[in-house]
Design a protein around this motif. Structure first.
Motif, PDB file in Angstrom:
ATOM      1  N   ARG A   1      -9.541  -2.031   2.853  1.00 59.29           N
ATOM      2  CA  ARG A   1      -9.090  -1.596   4.441  1.00 59.29           C
ATOM      3  C   ARG A   1     -10.126  -1.013   5.214  1.00 59.29           C
ATOM      4  O   ARG A   1      -9.978  -0.208   6.048  1.00 59.29           O
ATOM      5  CB  ARG A   1      -7.750  -0.635   4.179  1.00 59.29           C
TER       6      ARG A   1
ATOM      7  N   THR B   1       0.879  11.091   2.639  1.00 64.01           N
ATOM      8  CA  THR B   1      -0.274  10.942   3.079  1.00 64.01           C
ATOM      9  C   THR B   1      -0.947  12.165   3.755  1.00 64.01           C
ATOM     10  O   THR B   1      -0.974  12.188   5.102  1.00 64.01           O
ATOM     11  CB  THR B   1      -0.565   9.701   4.079  1.00 64.01           C
TER      12      THR B   1
ATOM     13  N   ARG C   1      -5.392   7.930   2.599  1.00 58.75           N
ATOM     14  CA  ARG C   1      -4.817   6.483   2.575  1.00 58.75           C
ATOM     15  C   ARG C   1      -5.554   5.860   1.585  1.00 58.75           C
ATOM     16  O   ARG C   1      -5.184   4.693   1.221  1.00 58.75           O
ATOM     17  CB  ARG C   1      -4.835   5.878   3.793  1.00 58.75           C
TER      18      ARG C   1
ATOM     19  N   PRO D   1      -3.327   2.681  11.393  1.00 59.48           N
ATOM     20  CA  PRO D   1      -4.476   3.501  11.576  1.00 59.48           C
ATOM     21  C   PRO D   1      -5.543   2.384  11.480  1.00 59.48           C
ATOM     22  O   PRO D   1      -6.828   2.977  11.755  1.00 59.48           O
ATOM     23  CB  PRO D   1      -4.289   4.321  10.408  1.00 59.48           C
ATOM     24  N   PHE D   2      -5.703   1.397  10.925  1.00 56.11           N
ATOM     25  CA  PHE D   2      -6.716   0.487  10.798  1.00 56.11           C
ATOM     26  C   PHE D   2      -7.058  -0.417  12.032  1.00 56.11           C
ATOM     27  O   PHE D   2      -7.885  -1.449  11.827  1.00 56.11           O
ATOM     28  CB  PHE D   2      -6.532  -0.349   9.301  1.00 56.11           C
TER      29      PHE D   2
ATOM     30  N   GLY E   1       5.981   4.877  11.434  1.00 55.16           N
ATOM     31  CA  GLY E   1       5.807   5.943  10.608  1.00 55.16           C
ATOM     32  C   GLY E   1       4.510   5.852   9.682  1.00 55.16           C
ATOM     33  O   GLY E   1       4.267   4.588   9.341  1.00 55.16           O
ATOM     34  N   CYS E   2       3.974   6.776   9.180  1.00 51.93           N
ATOM     35  CA  CYS E   2       2.882   6.431   8.344  1.00 51.93           C
ATOM     36  C   CYS E   2       2.819   7.416   7.144  1.00 51.93           C
ATOM     37  O   CYS E   2       2.115   8.393   7.546  1.00 51.93           O
ATOM     38  CB  CYS E   2       1.605   6.455   9.138  1.00 51.93           C
ATOM     39  N   PRO E   3       3.582   7.187   6.179  1.00 44.50           N
ATOM     40  CA  PRO E   3       4.409   6.184   5.878  1.00 44.50           C
ATOM     41  C   PRO E   3       5.907   6.735   6.637  1.00 44.50           C
ATOM     42  O   PRO E   3       5.859   8.041   6.743  1.00 44.50           O
ATOM     43  CB  PRO E   3       4.687   6.203   4.409  1.00 44.50           C
TER      44      PRO E   3
ATOM     45  N   GLY F   1       6.478   0.684   8.327  1.00 39.86           N
ATOM     46  CA  GLY F   1       5.051   1.316   8.491  1.00 39.86           C
ATOM     47  C   GLY F   1       4.466   0.761   9.524  1.00 39.86           C
ATOM     48  O   GLY F   1       4.228  -0.378   9.975  1.00 39.86           O
ATOM     49  N   ASN F   2       3.261   1.713  10.214  1.00 36.54           N
ATOM     50  CA  ASN F   2       2.499   1.440  11.355  1.00 36.54           C
ATOM     51  C   ASN F   2       1.666   0.173  11.111  1.00 36.54           C
ATOM     52  O   ASN F   2       1.300  -0.693  11.853  1.00 36.54           O
ATOM     53  CB  ASN F   2       1.703   2.490  11.523  1.00 36.54           C
ATOM     54  N   CYS F   3       1.110  -0.054   9.666  1.00 39.09           N
ATOM     55  CA  CYS F   3       0.459  -1.089   9.390  1.00 39.09           C
ATOM     56  C   CYS F   3       0.996  -2.365   9.705  1.00 39.09           C
ATOM     57  O   CYS F   3       0.667  -3.122  10.234  1.00 39.09           O
ATOM     58  CB  CYS F   3       0.010  -0.871   7.943  1.00 39.09           C
TER      59      CYS F   3
ATOM     60  N   GLY G   1       3.152  -1.804   3.958  1.00 39.33           N
ATOM     61  CA  GLY G   1       1.834  -1.834   3.831  1.00 39.33           C
ATOM     62  C   GLY G   1       0.823  -2.574   4.704  1.00 39.33           C
ATOM     63  O   GLY G   1       1.373  -3.353   5.591  1.00 39.33           O
ATOM     64  N   THR G   2      -0.247  -2.411   4.396  1.00 42.66           N
ATOM     65  CA  THR G   2      -1.232  -3.252   5.277  1.00 42.66           C
ATOM     66  C   THR G   2      -1.487  -4.464   4.650  1.00 42.66           C
ATOM     67  O   THR G   2      -1.511  -4.891   3.797  1.00 42.66           O
ATOM     68  CB  THR G   2      -2.605  -2.533   5.191  1.00 42.66           C
TER      69      THR G   2
ATOM     70  N   ALA H   1       0.940  -1.177   0.008  1.00 38.82           N
ATOM     71  CA  ALA H   1       0.092  -0.104  -0.004  1.00 38.82           C
ATOM     72  C   ALA H   1       0.971   1.210  -0.071  1.00 38.82           C
ATOM     73  O   ALA H   1       1.942   1.283  -0.667  1.00 38.82           O
ATOM     74  CB  ALA H   1      -1.013  -0.036   1.112  1.00 38.82           C
ATOM     75  N   CYS H   2       0.327   2.379   0.792  1.00 37.10           N
ATOM     76  CA  CYS H   2       1.162   3.565   0.576  1.00 37.10           C
ATOM     77  C   CYS H   2       2.497   3.334   0.678  1.00 37.10           C
ATOM     78  O   CYS H   2       3.262   4.358   0.278  1.00 37.10           O
ATOM     79  CB  CYS H   2       0.360   4.523   1.625  1.00 37.10           C
ATOM     80  N   CYS H   3       3.003   2.826   1.955  1.00 32.63           N
ATOM     81  CA  CYS H   3       4.329   2.701   2.185  1.00 32.63           C
ATOM     82  C   CYS H   3       5.210   2.316   1.189  1.00 32.63           C
ATOM     83  O   CYS H   3       6.494   2.591   1.098  1.00 32.63           O
ATOM     84  CB  CYS H   3       4.625   1.655   3.422  1.00 32.63           C
TER      85      CYS H   3
HETATM   86  S1  SF4 Z   1       1.438   2.719   7.907  1.00 32.42           S
HETATM   87 FE1  SF4 Z   1       0.354   4.406   7.021  1.00 32.42          FE
HETATM   88  S2  SF4 Z   1       1.205   4.750   4.997  1.00 32.42           S
HETATM   89 FE2  SF4 Z   1       1.905   2.610   5.531  1.00 32.42          FE
HETATM   90  S3  SF4 Z   1       0.510   1.433   4.393  1.00 32.42           S
HETATM   91 FE3  SF4 Z   1      -0.410   1.923   6.550  1.00 32.42          FE
HETATM   92  S4  SF4 Z   1      -1.794   3.834   6.247  1.00 32.42           S
HETATM   93 FE4  SF4 Z   1      -0.334   3.476   4.562  1.00 32.42          FE
END
Ligand code: SF4
Lengths: 215, 169, 373
Positions: free
Chosen positions: C51, C156, C71, B109-110, B134-136, B101-103, B74-75, B36-38
């Motif tokens: 998600r 983000t 996101r 965040p999820f 980090g996010c990301p 990343g935090n995911c 990513g997630t 994902a974003c990361c």
């Molecule tokens: S940690 Fe943040 S930036 Fe990385 S995949 Fe998860 S939501 Fe996206």
């Protein structure tokens, strides 16, 4: 005629009663206008003649449709249940131009009308109104012409037995939207060619966006 | 950190092992695997400004069978979890995992009460070596993560660690 | 390019593309039925990065959902910020000061540039060219620097607020943006077009590949550069103007070739148009506050449903917000453009060579977390 008016007229095919009522109102308005301007007899005769074709001519004249619209706008704000029909909504406040409430059986017909008018399907939204024990299905239509016209078609189905006919034959893009809605709410789209989970795992048997869902 | 043993062969040749580890640590081949974003920040790390090749880790391999380190960027969802596990299993030993990343660390965040689809952290089913929060995370953070992994593999840190606020030369 | 399939049914085989495949830009899986190198049937399988955004919108307050919007489509995060705040502002009746609208436009367009640049890099990477990535990232990093200065993050962004933006832009940002515009303008014709667009290999790989008729676009609800590459002149910024877009003079690039090259050209031309918009917005930037006064901390919009649409880099993004008068959304439907754009893939890819199908897929500009939400 603006595209909103045109589409409204096309959608009125779904609701002969509303169309008839509007035709009557229009006839009355015309009669008034006729009374005011008796001198021009030829024109008024033509006008009344056209409005007598109930259903078809409804909303044809902008002058007649305009005053009718704001009066109907107040309806959904009140508590009373809304009747089936086409509403003109304020785009600045709602983001849509026309709002249609119909029976679940009518969505296919509505989809056909929208298709003929050159609209495309933007999204299908399910809403779980658990307190009222029913679910709402909202179809968003849009078109790519120079003037904006967004149409939303909504319908209510019972929560215990959520079934609605599919429109994926008319709008192939609806295929995925319906699968997604089935994932989230368990709404069964009758006649859908392949109603398998799309976003959830293949073996998922839960419907996460139901209000009483617990993971 | 740094004291943990890296799983390797049963017979140990102390000096040779050290040399091998030095080689491994300086040519880590990550797997091209963005979730994902990361993953975009991972691409940036490989891009022109941050230039991951300064640390010998630029050879992104699309196939797990050719890579040493899996950067979980990513997630991870329930549907993807078996896939990630298969990919990890396909990687040859020795192999390492970076949770970016935090995911990948905790669901990030999820993580909320109604969570029905996100796996809360890669470490629930993978042995994670380095966590990068980090996010990301910024590309610098990923570089630091790779250096931390080098430190873990060789037992010593090649690049000086800077204190926060310390001005670079 | 469609080739009649004459193989025996027992000669076809099933091939899995993804979920881990570099050309699917993430975790898309496509189940392909192949006859040799030709695709008989292609069926995208989604959901590998679902998600739960729509569920999360119901769990938290309106403000708590803001970070989620970035996101979904992380490449054009600010457009998603924008779509969501528009929907909530419409529901709660919040007015936005003019300066904030201008800043929104500037940042959204900058973000669109960075999104198109990344698409360009990744697309060419799919086609086998690595070097363009280095050029595009060089430019992209400069945009990220500018945006990071004012928003605080690189990717983000959570920069928009109900009734304005988080903070004001400063002179350094304005000067930096002007410098950047000059720089990209000088690089566009030489590096991007001379080196890549006019390259015969690129043209051969993209011309007449992935033919989408306008009717197909409509039936599947495709929007954005995909529709504009098929001759449909539709851009939410023009057709259903929001924010201060009517103030600016810009064109909507439309190509009628309907192939991958047309989609490529649409995006390349959009880069130039975005630069124009940013330039005009910087010139016209009014003074004033960047946040509406008296926006309540806890929003409780009246019951009803609201729709807001914006033009994101990939097409029309829409938010349908259903409120019941509570302090969180009763239901938030996120209409993502690539979801509809990708649903075309199965029909169009039939009969294509696998390598062409990948070029076609790249030209759709997919961002998987936005499809799955
Ligand atoms: S940690 Fe943040 S930036 Fe990385 S995949 Fe998860 S939501 Fe996206």
């Amino acid at each position: 005629m603006s595209i909103v008016e045109e589409t409204r007229k096309a959608l009125l095919q779904l609701f002969p009663e509303q169309a008839a009522a509007e035709a009557e109102a229009e006839a009355a308005a015309d009669a008034e206008a006729a009374a005011g301007a008796e001198a021009d007899t030829d024109a008024t005769a033509e006008d009344t003649a056209s409005t007598e074709e109930a259903g078809e001519a409804a909303g044809g004249e902008e002058t007649a449709a305009e005053p009718a619209a704001p009066a109907k706008e107040e309806e959904p704000a009140e508590e009373g249940p809304r009747e089936n029909g086409v509403l003109v909504t304020d785009h600045a406040a709602r983001g849509t131009h026309l709002d249609v409430l119909c029976d679940p059986e009518q969505v296919v017909e509505a989809a056909g009308i929208m298709d003929e008018a050159g609209f495309f399907l933007e999204a299908i939204t399910g809403v779980d109104w658990i307190k009222e024990d029913r679910m709402e299905v909202i179809y968003d239509y849009n078109q790519t012409g120079p003037d904006p016209c967004r149409v939303v078609v909504r319908t209510f189905i019972p929560r215990a037995n959520p079934e609605i006919p599919t429109i994926s034959e008319i709008h192939p893009g609806a295929n995925w939207h319906e699968r997604e809605t089935h994932d989230f709410f368990g709404i069964k789209f009758q006649g859908h060619p392949y109603l398998e989970p799309l976003l959830l795992p293949e073996d998922a048997d839960f419907h996460p966006l139901l209000k009483d869902f617990t993971p | 950190m740094g004291t943990e043993k890296v799983p390797s062969s049963i017979v140990h040749f102390a000096e040779l092992d050290k040399l091998l580890n030095l080689c491994r640590a300086n040519s880590l081949w990550p797997m091209t695997f963005g979730l994902a974003c990361c993953a975009i920040e991972m691409m940036c790390t490989g891009g022109s400004r941050f230039d991951i090749s300064r640390f010998g880790a630029e050879v992104f391999r699309p196939s797990p069978r050719q890579s040493d380190v899996m950067i979980v960027a990513g997630t991870i969802t329930r549907k993807m979890e078996p896939g990630v596990k298969t990919l990890y299993d396909q990687m040859p030993e020795p192999k390492w995992v970076i949770a970016m990343g935090n995911c990948a660390i905790s669901g990030g965040p999820f993580k909320f009460k109604g969570n029905y689809n996100v796996v809360e952290g890669a470490d629930q089913f993978l042995p994670v070596d380095v966590y990068i929060p980090g996010c990301p995370p910024r590309p610098e953070a990923l570089l630091e993560g790779i250096m931390t992994l080098e430190e873990k593999i060789t037992g010593k840190r090649r690049w000086p660690r800077r204190q926060p606020g310390q001005v670079t030369g | 390019m469609t080739v009649p399939i004459q193989c025996r049914p027992d000669e076809v085989f099933v091939l899995n593309l993804g979920p881990q495949h570099p050309a699917t830009h993430g975790v898309l899986r496509v189940k392909l039925t192949m006859d040799g190198e030709y695709i008989v049937k292609a069926e995208p399988v989604l959901g590998y990065i679902h998600r739960m955004h729509e569920k999360m919108a119901e769990a938290g307050s309106f403000a708590q959902f803001m970070p989620n919007t970035a996101r979904m489509d992380y490449l054009h995060a600010l457009a998603y910020n924008h779509g969501y705040v528009l929907a909530v502002e419409r529901a709660a009746g919040i007015e936005v000061p003019e300066r904030a609208e201008y800043i929104r436009v500037i940042t959204v367009e900058l973000n669109r540039l960075s999104s198109h640049l990344l698409w360009w890099a990744a697309f060419l990477l799919d086609l086998g060219g690595f070097t363009p990535l280095l050029y595009a990232f060089d430019d992209r990093e400069r945009i990220l620097d500018l945006l990071e200065r004012i928003t605080g993050s690189r990717l983000t962004y959570c920069y928009f607020r109900f009734g304005g933006v988080y903070n004001d832009i400063d002179d350094e940002f304005i000067a930096g943006t002007r410098d950047f515009i000059k720089r990209l303008r000088s690089r566009l014709p030489r590096m991007y077009h001379d080196l890549v667009t006019h390259n015969i290999i690129l043209i051969k790989r993209l011309k007449d590949i992935g033919f989408i008729t306008p009717e197909q676009c409509r039936k599947y609800g495709a929007t954005g550069p995909v529709a504009r590459g098929s001759g449909i002149n539709y851009d939410v910024r023009k057709n259903e103007p929001y924010s201060v877009y009517p103030e600016f003079d810009f064109d909507v690039p439309v190509y009628t070739e309907c192939d991958s090259m047309a989609r490529y050209m649409v995006r390349m031309d959009e880069i130039e148009q975005s630069l124009r918009i940013i330039e005009q917005a910087l010139d016209k930037l009014p003074d004033g506050p960047v946040k509406a006064k008296k926006v309540p901390k806890i929003l409780k919009p009246a019951a009803g449903d609201y729709y807001a649409a914006v033009e994101a880099a990939r097409g029309a993004f829409g938010c349908r917000l259903v409120c019941d008068g509570g302090k969180s959304a009763y239901r938030l439907k996120l209409r993502s453009p690539t979801f509809s754009n990708l649903s075309l893939f199965g029909e169009v890819a039939e009969g294509m060579l696998l390598a062409d199908a990948l070029a076609f897929m790249g030209s759709l500009d997919l961002v998987i977390p936005e499809i799955d939400r």
